[in-house]
Design an enzyme around this catalytic site. Structure first.
Site, PDB file in Angstrom:
ATOM      1  N   ARG A  85      -7.675  -0.051 -67.642  1.00 34.64           N
ATOM      2  CA  ARG A  85      -7.479  -1.568 -68.241  1.00 34.64           C
ATOM      3  C   ARG A  85      -6.839  -1.480 -69.421  1.00 34.64           C
ATOM      4  NH1 ARG A  85     -13.489  -3.086 -67.107  1.00 34.64           N
ATOM      5  NH2 ARG A  85     -13.747  -1.067 -67.985  1.00 34.64           N
ATOM      6  N   LYS A  94     -13.056  -1.061 -73.669  1.00 37.20           N
ATOM      7  CA  LYS A  94     -14.075  -0.454 -73.868  1.00 37.20           C
ATOM      8  C   LYS A  94     -14.408  -0.262 -75.340  1.00 37.20           C
ATOM      9  CE  LYS A  94     -16.211   0.985 -70.930  1.00 37.20           C
ATOM     10  NZ  LYS A  94     -17.344   0.080 -70.403  1.00 37.20           N
ATOM     11  N   TYR A 108     -15.969  -4.852 -74.908  1.00 38.15           N
ATOM     12  CA  TYR A 108     -17.340  -4.296 -74.559  1.00 38.15           C
ATOM     13  C   TYR A 108     -17.908  -3.387 -75.590  1.00 38.15           C
ATOM     14  CZ  TYR A 108     -16.330  -6.613 -70.192  1.00 38.15           C
ATOM     15  OH  TYR A 108     -16.420  -7.487 -69.109  1.00 38.15           O
ATOM     16  N   HIS A 167     -21.605  -2.380 -75.698  1.00 37.65           N
ATOM     17  CA  HIS A 167     -22.868  -1.839 -75.272  1.00 37.65           C
ATOM     18  C   HIS A 167     -23.695  -1.090 -76.283  1.00 37.65           C
ATOM     19  CE1 HIS A 167     -22.265  -3.493 -71.215  1.00 37.65           C
ATOM     20  NE2 HIS A 167     -20.889  -3.147 -71.359  1.00 37.65           N
ATOM     21  N   GLU A 196     -20.212  -8.388 -73.807  1.00 35.38           N
ATOM     22  CA  GLU A 196     -21.386  -8.596 -72.926  1.00 35.38           C
ATOM     23  C   GLU A 196     -22.501  -9.407 -73.586  1.00 35.38           C
ATOM     24  OE1 GLU A 196     -20.567  -5.733 -74.442  1.00 35.38           O
ATOM     25  OE2 GLU A 196     -22.043  -4.881 -75.625  1.00 35.38           O
ATOM     26  N   ASP A 209     -24.576   1.536 -68.250  1.00 32.65           N
ATOM     27  CA  ASP A 209     -23.970   1.361 -69.605  1.00 32.65           C
ATOM     28  C   ASP A 209     -25.093   0.723 -70.459  1.00 32.65           C
ATOM     29  OD1 ASP A 209     -24.451  -1.043 -68.178  1.00 32.65           O
ATOM     30  OD2 ASP A 209     -22.204  -2.052 -68.587  1.00 32.65           O
TER      31      ASP A 209
HETATM   32  N1  NAD Z   1     -21.158   0.332 -64.717  1.00 35.87           N
HETATM   33  C1  NAD Z   1     -20.186  -0.429 -65.080  1.00 35.87           C
HETATM   34  O1  NAD Z   1     -19.054  -0.369 -64.738  1.00 35.87           O
HETATM   35  C2  NAD Z   1     -20.738  -2.021 -64.933  1.00 35.87           C
HETATM   36  C3  NAD Z   1     -19.790  -3.052 -64.804  1.00 35.87           C
HETATM   37  C4  NAD Z   1     -20.410  -4.318 -65.055  1.00 35.87           C
HETATM   38  C5  NAD Z   1     -21.654  -4.511 -65.435  1.00 35.87           C
HETATM   39  N2  NAD Z   1     -22.444  -3.498 -65.564  1.00 35.87           N
HETATM   40  C6  NAD Z   1     -23.963  -3.637 -66.049  1.00 35.87           C
HETATM   41  O2  NAD Z   1     -24.779  -3.810 -64.686  1.00 35.87           O
HETATM   42  C7  NAD Z   1     -25.918  -4.253 -65.085  1.00 35.87           C
HETATM   43  C8  NAD Z   1     -26.231  -5.554 -64.308  1.00 35.87           C
HETATM   44  O3  NAD Z   1     -25.221  -6.943 -64.859  1.00 35.87           O
HETATM   45  P1  NAD Z   1     -25.293  -8.140 -64.090  1.00 35.87           P
HETATM   46  O4  NAD Z   1     -24.043  -8.864 -64.839  1.00 35.87           O
HETATM   47  O5  NAD Z   1     -25.634  -7.948 -62.778  1.00 35.87           O
HETATM   48  O6  NAD Z   1     -26.519  -8.912 -64.894  1.00 35.87           O
HETATM   49  P2  NAD Z   1     -27.363  -9.955 -64.559  1.00 35.87           P
HETATM   50  O7  NAD Z   1     -27.960 -10.659 -65.891  1.00 35.87           O
HETATM   51  O8  NAD Z   1     -26.594 -11.054 -63.752  1.00 35.87           O
HETATM   52  O9  NAD Z   1     -28.564  -9.451 -63.631  1.00 35.87           O
HETATM   53  C9  NAD Z   1     -29.590  -8.612 -64.092  1.00 35.87           C
HETATM   54  C10 NAD Z   1     -30.638  -9.151 -63.375  1.00 35.87           C
HETATM   55  O10 NAD Z   1     -31.822  -7.991 -63.471  1.00 35.87           O
HETATM   56  C11 NAD Z   1     -32.908  -8.577 -63.277  1.00 35.87           C
HETATM   57  N3  NAD Z   1     -34.113  -7.746 -63.839  1.00 35.87           N
HETATM   58  C12 NAD Z   1     -34.410  -7.693 -65.114  1.00 35.87           C
HETATM   59  N4  NAD Z   1     -35.525  -6.805 -65.389  1.00 35.87           N
HETATM   60  C13 NAD Z   1     -35.719  -6.373 -64.088  1.00 35.87           C
HETATM   61  C14 NAD Z   1     -36.769  -5.680 -63.397  1.00 35.87           C
HETATM   62  N5  NAD Z   1     -37.691  -4.989 -64.115  1.00 35.87           N
HETATM   63  N6  NAD Z   1     -36.853  -5.440 -62.117  1.00 35.87           N
HETATM   64  C15 NAD Z   1     -35.829  -6.223 -61.418  1.00 35.87           C
HETATM   65  N7  NAD Z   1     -34.871  -7.161 -61.758  1.00 35.87           N
HETATM   66  C16 NAD Z   1     -34.856  -7.150 -63.127  1.00 35.87           C
HETATM   67  C17 NAD Z   1     -32.906  -9.965 -63.980  1.00 35.87           C
HETATM   68  O11 NAD Z   1     -33.764 -11.091 -63.727  1.00 35.87           O
HETATM   69  C18 NAD Z   1     -31.423 -10.605 -63.420  1.00 35.87           C
HETATM   70  O12 NAD Z   1     -31.437 -11.156 -62.221  1.00 35.87           O
HETATM   71  C19 NAD Z   1     -25.936  -4.633 -66.724  1.00 35.87           C
HETATM   72  O13 NAD Z   1     -26.284  -3.360 -67.325  1.00 35.87           O
HETATM   73  C20 NAD Z   1     -24.294  -4.506 -66.848  1.00 35.87           C
HETATM   74  O14 NAD Z   1     -23.838  -4.301 -68.213  1.00 35.87           O
HETATM   75  C21 NAD Z   1     -22.058  -2.211 -65.378  1.00 35.87           C
END
Ligand code: NAD
Length: 361
Positions: free
Chosen positions: A15, A74, A93, A95, A117, A269
């Site tokens: 990207r 990133k 981003y 993190h 983020e 992340d």
């Molecule tokens: N690996 C990647 O390429 C990539 C890409 C995008 C996002 N992410 C990551 O994915 C993760 C989720 O992102 P998102 O946008 O869905 O966040 P979000 O805030 O929309 O959703 C997170 C959910 O987790 C829930 N939650 C919190 N604690 C919890 C628990 N103990 N048990 C169950 N649920 C719980 C919250 O209530 C919420 O609904 C983040 O860490 C984000 O940085 C990673």
């Protein structure tokens, strides 16, 4: 404003921070954008595309980093710490909760580090995480289905099953953006899907979306302990903004999963929510622990850069314009953008990130 866009150097990251369309908008408003040569190629954009949009092509990363506002995708890697010297704004981003070295490097720099983020709307939504979360959520099932194939080390389960043979089970921890998008794809494939969340309002919303097609469960240790051993694909999708992800699945629980099951921890992340999960890369995406295939790539959308760069820009451009037009004043005028500030004047200012590091010296 002088704006710089370096080429991303993270493994298999294709990207780029600004698309030619965004460059054109910025150029039309009088800003000077310097793009490192070839930085857009992985997303399908040539140097000529950028020149036509009004950008200047620079031949080194150092030149792109020399500008007043640096736009990336990133977090800066160790090789890039040397550019964190002159005062400038960095918008990308970060993190930080999962990256102590970078946090220290930013604290000892003169940089105002604004993390995509943690930009947060008044209702708590994270507008710059959302597009990548949608993509990562959809990809999590795509990758998971692939690693369940026998030739990829999986247990040979077809997620959708076939009449006469059970469909695969997908267990999703966290029903936010990632979890919801993962569920949409898993449901579309015909899998049996469970989503766990601690936010009952969110669970109620998900019921309006999926009806009885998805099982919606309150997330606690006992409900998770019951579901995980039955899962073919376990997806980590929890987030507590800015904080390290909570560990919801222990090594012992992973060892109870069927051999060849797959874990895709999208929350990697933020440190991941599965004890056995460690960060992997697109070049070497999986490893086996306790007989289970683990996938922990922190930049999943990097697999679909053509889609992801444009999706990211659709969301970041309004904020980039504010920073370009108003400079640091934008952080005083826009409360959502202000929440994106993680480090300023050598101080770690984001409260949730501060909590992750009580012992920074
Ligand atoms: N690996 C990647 O390429 C990539 C890409 C995008 C996002 N992410 C990551 O994915 C993760 C989720 O992102 P998102 O946008 O869905 O966040 P979000 O805030 O929309 O959703 C997170 C959910 O987790 C829930 N939650 C919190 N604690 C919890 C628990 N103990 N048990 C169950 N649920 C719980 C919250 O209530 C919420 O609904 C983040 O860490 C984000 O940085 C990673």
């Amino acid at each position: 404003m002088k704006i710089g866009v370096p080429r991303e150097i993270k493994d298999q990251e294709f990207r780029i921070g600004l698309s030619p369309n965004s460059v054109r908008v910025l150029s039309d408003q009088g800003h000077q954008v310097s793009i490192e040569t070839q930085a857009g190629v992985g997303s399908g954009f040539t140097d000529e595309d950028y020149q036509q949009a009004g950008a200047k092509i620079v031949t080194s990363a150092a030149e792109a980093w020399q500008q007043e506002l640096v736009i990336k995708v990133k977090e800066p890697l160790k090789e890039e710490y040397k550019y964190l010297n002159d005062p400038k704004m960095l918008f990308t981003y970060l993190h930080l909760a999962a990256d102590k070295d970078l946090t220290k490097a930013l604290i000892s720099s003169n940089i105002t580090a604004i993390a995509y983020e943690t930009v947060e709307l008044p209702d708590g939504r994270l507008p710059l995480l959302t597009p990548m979360s949608i993509i990562a959520g959809r990809l999590s099932v795509q990758f998971g289905a692939r690693y369940l194939e026998k030739q990829q080390g999986g247990r040979g389960v077809l997620l959708g099953g076939i009449p006469g043979v059970s469909a695969g089970r997908v267990v999703i921890l966290g029903g936010g953006i990632v979890g919801t998008e993962a569920a949409k794809i898993a449901v579309g494939m015909g899998a049996k899907v469970q989503i766990f969340d601690i936010n009952v309002d969110r669970l109620a919303y998900l019921e309006t979306l999926f009806g009885s097609r998805v099982e919606l469960l309150y997330s606690n240790a006992s409900s998770i302990e019951k579901a995980v051993p039955q899962g073919d694909l376990l997806i980590g999708a929890v987030l507590v903004t800015g904080k390290r992800a909570p560990t919801l699945v222990s090594r012992e629980l992973v060892s109870k999963m069927h051999p060849g099951s797959v874990i895709v921890d999208v929350a990697v992340d933020q440190g991941g929510c599965i004890e056995t999960l460690r960060t992997t890369s697109h070049s070497s995406p999986t490893y086996v622990a306790e007989g289970v295939v683990h996938f922990g790539v922190p930049n999943m959308p990097g697999a679909v850069p053509w889609t992801a760069t444009q999706a990211l820009n659709n969301s970041t451009l309004p904020y980039v314009l504010k920073l370009a037009n108003q400079g640091l004043e934008a952080l005083e005028k826009d409360a959502s953008l202000a929440k994106g500030v993680n480090v300023k004047d050598g101080v770690l200012v984001h409260p949730a990130v501060q909590e992750a590091f009580n012992d920074l010296t």
